[in-house]
Design a protein around this motif. Structure first.
Motif, PDB file in Angstrom:
ATOM      1  N   GLU A  65       0.634  -1.185  -0.117  1.00  0.00           N
ATOM      2  CA  GLU A  65      -0.211  -0.212  -0.350  1.00  0.00           C
ATOM      3  C   GLU A  65       0.790   1.147   0.065  1.00  0.00           C
ATOM      4  O   GLU A  65       1.859   1.464   0.532  1.00  0.00           O
ATOM      5  N   ILE A  66      -0.014   1.848  -0.519  1.00  0.00           N
ATOM      6  CA  ILE A  66       0.665   4.087  -0.640  1.00  0.00           C
ATOM      7  C   ILE A  66       0.390   4.377   0.535  1.00  0.00           C
ATOM      8  O   ILE A  66      -0.960   4.523   1.014  1.00  0.00           O
ATOM      9  N   ASP A  67       1.043   4.424   1.549  1.00  0.00           N
ATOM     10  CA  ASP A  67       1.430   4.688   2.814  1.00  0.00           C
ATOM     11  C   ASP A  67       0.704   6.497   2.867  1.00  0.00           C
ATOM     12  O   ASP A  67       0.241   6.520   3.604  1.00  0.00           O
ATOM     13  N   SER A  68       1.566   7.042   2.662  1.00  0.00           N
ATOM     14  CA  SER A  68       2.257   8.072   2.469  1.00  0.00           C
ATOM     15  C   SER A  68       2.409   8.897   1.384  1.00  0.00           C
ATOM     16  O   SER A  68       3.496   8.247   1.283  1.00  0.00           O
ATOM     17  N   TRP A  69       3.182  10.272   1.513  1.00  0.00           N
ATOM     18  CA  TRP A  69       4.099  10.328   0.600  1.00  0.00           C
ATOM     19  C   TRP A  69       4.524  11.803   1.341  1.00  0.00           C
ATOM     20  O   TRP A  69       2.873  12.811   1.568  1.00  0.00           O
ATOM     21  N   HIS A  70       5.422  12.464   0.949  1.00  0.00           N
ATOM     22  CA  HIS A  70       5.202  13.427   1.397  1.00  0.00           C
ATOM     23  C   HIS A  70       6.703  14.453   0.390  1.00  0.00           C
ATOM     24  O   HIS A  70       7.521  13.580  -0.302  1.00  0.00           O
ATOM     25  N   SER A  71       6.774  16.163   0.510  1.00  0.00           N
ATOM     26  CA  SER A  71       8.353  16.249  -0.555  1.00  0.00           C
ATOM     27  C   SER A  71       8.688  16.963   0.477  1.00  0.00           C
ATOM     28  O   SER A  71       7.603  17.864   1.707  1.00  0.00           O
ATOM     29  N   GLY A  72       9.577  18.207   0.400  1.00  0.00           N
ATOM     30  CA  GLY A  72      10.405  19.228   0.676  1.00  0.00           C
ATOM     31  C   GLY A  72       9.510  19.991   0.244  1.00  0.00           C
ATOM     32  O   GLY A  72       8.897  20.712   0.117  1.00  0.00           O
ATOM     33  N   MET A  73       9.574  21.907   1.017  1.00  0.00           N
ATOM     34  CA  MET A  73       8.977  22.435   0.167  1.00  0.00           C
ATOM     35  C   MET A  73      10.040  23.854   0.449  1.00  0.00           C
ATOM     36  O   MET A  73       9.562  24.722  -0.798  1.00  0.00           O
ATOM     37  N   SER A  74      11.143  23.651   0.648  1.00  0.00           N
ATOM     38  CA  SER A  74      12.252  24.519   0.361  1.00  0.00           C
ATOM     39  C   SER A  74      13.109  24.318  -0.707  1.00  0.00           C
ATOM     40  O   SER A  74      13.325  23.903  -1.229  1.00  0.00           O
ATOM     41  N   PRO A  75      12.940  25.461  -1.871  1.00  0.00           N
ATOM     42  CA  PRO A  75      13.591  25.132  -3.101  1.00  0.00           C
ATOM     43  C   PRO A  75      14.999  25.978  -2.893  1.00  0.00           C
ATOM     44  O   PRO A  75      16.191  25.617  -3.947  1.00  0.00           O
ATOM     45  N   LYS A  76      15.401  26.135  -1.449  1.00  0.00           N
ATOM     46  CA  LYS A  76      16.916  26.884  -1.079  1.00  0.00           C
ATOM     47  C   LYS A  76      17.274  25.701  -0.561  1.00  0.00           C
ATOM     48  O   LYS A  76      18.573  26.324   0.038  1.00  0.00           O
ATOM     49  N   ALA A  77      16.945  24.691  -0.108  1.00  0.00           N
ATOM     50  CA  ALA A  77      17.584  23.973   0.547  1.00  0.00           C
ATOM     51  C   ALA A  77      18.885  23.415   0.033  1.00  0.00           C
ATOM     52  O   ALA A  77      18.451  22.667  -1.146  1.00  0.00           O
ATOM     53  N   PHE A  78      19.093  22.742   0.918  1.00  0.00           N
ATOM     54  CA  PHE A  78      20.860  22.102  -0.785  1.00  0.00           C
ATOM     55  C   PHE A  78      21.772  21.507   0.880  1.00  0.00           C
ATOM     56  O   PHE A  78      21.686  21.710   2.059  1.00  0.00           O
ATOM     57  N   SER A  79      22.737  20.398   0.060  1.00  0.00           N
ATOM     58  CA  SER A  79      23.340  19.613   1.181  1.00  0.00           C
ATOM     59  C   SER A  79      24.886  20.204   0.743  1.00  0.00           C
ATOM     60  O   SER A  79      25.189  20.196  -0.375  1.00  0.00           O
ATOM     61  N   SER A  80      25.708  20.327   1.897  1.00  0.00           N
ATOM     62  CA  SER A  80      26.835  20.753   1.830  1.00  0.00           C
ATOM     63  C   SER A  80      28.314  19.441   1.643  1.00  0.00           C
ATOM     64  O   SER A  80      29.063  19.542   1.339  1.00  0.00           O
ATOM     65  N   PHE A  81      27.016  18.927   1.672  1.00  0.00           N
ATOM     66  CA  PHE A  81      27.682  17.031   1.862  1.00  0.00           C
ATOM     67  C   PHE A  81      27.771  16.096   0.181  1.00  0.00           C
ATOM     68  O   PHE A  81      26.556  16.231  -0.165  1.00  0.00           O
ATOM     69  N   TYR A  82      28.776  16.108  -0.076  1.00  0.00           N
ATOM     70  CA  TYR A  82      29.162  15.092  -1.303  1.00  0.00           C
ATOM     71  C   TYR A  82      28.129  14.001  -1.125  1.00  0.00           C
ATOM     72  O   TYR A  82      28.267  13.007   0.141  1.00  0.00           O
ATOM     73  N   PRO A  83      27.281  13.803  -1.881  1.00  0.00           N
ATOM     74  CA  PRO A  83      26.277  11.777  -1.230  1.00  0.00           C
ATOM     75  C   PRO A  83      27.215  10.793  -1.428  1.00  0.00           C
ATOM     76  O   PRO A  83      27.247  10.362  -0.310  1.00  0.00           O
ATOM     77  N   LYS A  84      28.304  10.286  -2.181  1.00  0.00           N
ATOM     78  CA  LYS A  84      29.503  10.109  -1.401  1.00  0.00           C
ATOM     79  C   LYS A  84      30.262   9.325   0.108  1.00  0.00           C
ATOM     80  O   LYS A  84      30.495   8.434   0.315  1.00  0.00           O
ATOM     81  N   VAL A  85      30.369  10.411  -0.276  1.00  0.00           N
ATOM     82  CA  VAL A  85      31.007  10.895   1.907  1.00  0.00           C
ATOM     83  C   VAL A  85      30.286  11.046   2.577  1.00  0.00           C
ATOM     84  O   VAL A  85      30.557   9.794   3.562  1.00  0.00           O
ATOM     85  N   ASP A  86      28.708  10.986   2.216  1.00  0.00           N
ATOM     86  CA  ASP A  86      27.734  11.151   3.648  1.00  0.00           C
ATOM     87  C   ASP A  86      26.738  10.666   3.464  1.00  0.00           C
ATOM     88  O   ASP A  86      25.553  11.941   3.393  1.00  0.00           O
ATOM     89  N   PRO A  87      25.825   9.422   3.000  1.00  0.00           N
ATOM     90  CA  PRO A  87      24.908   9.537   2.152  1.00  0.00           C
ATOM     91  C   PRO A  87      23.226   9.806   2.535  1.00  0.00           C
ATOM     92  O   PRO A  87      22.932  10.262   3.004  1.00  0.00           O
ATOM     93  N   ASP A  88      23.847   9.089   4.531  1.00  0.00           N
ATOM     94  CA  ASP A  88      22.453   9.267   4.649  1.00  0.00           C
ATOM     95  C   ASP A  88      22.715  10.963   5.595  1.00  0.00           C
ATOM     96  O   ASP A  88      21.271  10.942   5.104  1.00  0.00           O
ATOM     97  N   ARG A  89      23.687  11.448   6.048  1.00  0.00           N
ATOM     98  CA  ARG A  89      23.224  12.838   5.913  1.00  0.00           C
ATOM     99  C   ARG A  89      22.362  13.727   5.097  1.00  0.00           C
ATOM    100  O   ARG A  89      21.706  14.751   4.917  1.00  0.00           O
ATOM    101  N   TRP A  90      23.518  13.268   3.236  1.00  0.00           N
ATOM    102  CA  TRP A  90      22.920  13.964   2.215  1.00  0.00           C
ATOM    103  C   TRP A  90      21.505  13.791   1.720  1.00  0.00           C
ATOM    104  O   TRP A  90      20.241  15.049   1.385  1.00  0.00           O
TER     105      TRP A  90
END
Length: 170
Positions: A65-90
């Motif tokens: 079942e599709i239990d729920s869905w969500h998205s972020g809201m901010s067009p300004k959100a970003f991650s300073s972490f390179y995904p391969k370095v810290d995929p969880d935080r990214w």
């Protein structure tokens, strides 16, 4: 409908032998009656099926079942972490960006069965999605409709203007 799943959460990806940040090819989830009824794609689709099957062992047919869905809201959100370095935080930081859509497939917890809050769902991440809800467009290419609403744009003029506030950060 169809959900073109491009990724799952990094710890779930490690659990099922999937790429931590992005699938090479989309996993196409066919949904009917609010349930995933068909999965296709490359090798990632086979692993994704295995994840849902394992979840079904814990919570039964609710796993599809599709239990729920969500998205972020901010067009300004970003991650300073390179995904391969810290995929969880990214992954966690990018959950806040408006182009990050995230479906939960399966029951959100097993507390009905064992009184714990253990999550029992598989995530389906879609980036830059076009989303309709009851025929109304909610997002187009990852851009939320709310930022184009005339009232919201007028209000934004008090705080620096809509161009400054709502311009997406890559």
């Amino acid at each position: 409908g169809i959900i073109a799943c491009e990724a799952t959460y990094p710890w779930g990806a490690r659990r099922y032998g999937l790429p931590e940040t992005e699938f090479k090819g989309a996993v196409m989830l066919t949904v009917a009656g609010n349930k995933v009824v068909h999965i296709e794609g490359g090798w990632e689709a086979e692993r994704y099926k295995a994840a849902l099957e394992e979840t079904a062992q814990a919570i039964g047919e609710r796993a599809y079942e599709i239990d729920s869905w969500h998205s972020g809201m901010s067009p300004k959100a970003f991650s300073s972490f390179y995904p391969k370095v810290d995929p969880d935080r990214w992954d966690k930081l990018l959950h806040n960006h408006e182009n990050w859509f995230h479906f939960h497939i399966g029951g959100i917890s097993t507390k009905d069965y064992n009184k714990t809050q253990q999550a029992e769902h598989v995530n389906s991440v879609c980036r830059n999605a076009t989303v309709y809800l009851d025929g109304e467009i909610m997002a187009k290419n990852g851009h939320l409709w709310i930022w184009d609403d005339p009232e919201v744009r007028e209000l934004a003029k008090r705080y620096g203007g809509p161009e400054a506030l709502f311009a997406p950060k890559e």
